[in-house]
Design a protein around this motif. Structure first.
Motif: not given
Length: 266
Positions: A29-44
């Motif tokens: 997981a990575q953190h977006k600028t707003d502090g929320s979490v994102v993964t490659e699965a979200d984007l895919a």
């Protein structure tokens, strides 16, 4: 169930099989600028949904969580006709941690209100769907909320403490008028579980449009009672917006009134 809802359920299951479940337990997981979490699965998952919906329902634009705020605002402002609203992976922190509570949420907005909603829990293979004015279903079976009692203390509450305004947080934590408290960590699933009778009282301090567009419709169509409020003023909010909204809901109107009184929301 309508043909469109059956098709949306198929699309969500294909999205999960293609973009979400194969990498579960092995993704960073990575953190977006707003502090929320994102993964490659979200984007895919968002890419898969964008391509599939454009093919199967041509001409309807899509607003996704993983777009920029400017793109989202432009889409919502120009949405005179129909608009898809997508959360490709609601509960990303759970997903990345291996906690089995996450979902895909998809809503069709027409005339400024959700008209179709579909939410998939990939782990349990539970697909909740609803069409405005036609009811709500879980895996093709009608659902409705249920409550063991009209007394708040005998009902289960789903409460997100993290995002509540300070004054309301203080009232919640000092109250004993409701029963046990839980928090699932996926807004979309929380609305669905309320609709299916798995808990009776709901309070969440900051939901985005893609979090609640499908879930609120499913809960409404199942028969739950719900409000969205502006967090800063606790005034009723009835229009779709990109600004976070506080959710207050219950299995029925009687419990909602008692829940409101308990929390001193006048």
């Amino acid at each position: 169930m309508t043909t469109d809802l059956t098709q949306l359920a198929r699309i969500l299951r294909a999205t999960a099989a293609t973009a979400i479940l194969p990498n579960w337990h092995g993704i960073t997981a990575q953190h977006k600028t707003d502090g929320s979490v994102v993964t490659e699965a979200d984007l895919a998952a968002q890419r898969y949904l964008t391509e599939t919906l454009a093919r199967d329902f041509p001409g309807i634009p899509l607003l996704g969580e993983e777009m920029t705020a400017a793109e989202q605002a432009q889409l919502l402002e120009r949405a005179n006709g129909a608009l898809w609203v997508v959360d490709p992976l609601d509960g990303t922190s759970n997903y990345a941690a291996g906690f089995p509570a996450f979902s895909i949420s998809l809503a069709l907005i027409e005339g400024g209100q959700p008209t179709l909603g579909a939410i998939l829990d990939p782990v349990r293979d539970e697909c909740f769907v609803a069409a405005r004015g036609q009811g709500a279903w879980l895996n093709n079976q009608p659902i409705q909320p249920s409550a063991p009692s009209s007394k708040l203390r005998e009902n289960l509450a789903m409460v997100d403490l993290k995002r509540l305004p300070p004054a309301l947080l203080h009232r919640v934590t000092r109250q004993t008028c409701f029963g046990s408290q839980r928090y699932l960590g996926s807004v979309a699933l929380e609305w669905c579980w309320l609709a299916a009778g798995r808990f009776q009282l709901y309070l969440h301090g900051g939901q985005k449009l893609w979090d609640y567009a499908a879930g609120r419709l499913i809960a409404d169509e199942a028969g739950a009672a719900a409000w969205h409020l502006i967090p800063e003023t606790l005034a009723l909010s009835t229009t779709l917006t990109l600004e976070p909204r506080l959710a207050l809901a219950a299995a029925n109107t009687e419990l909602l009134a008692a829940w409101q009184t308990c929390l001193e929301l006048h």
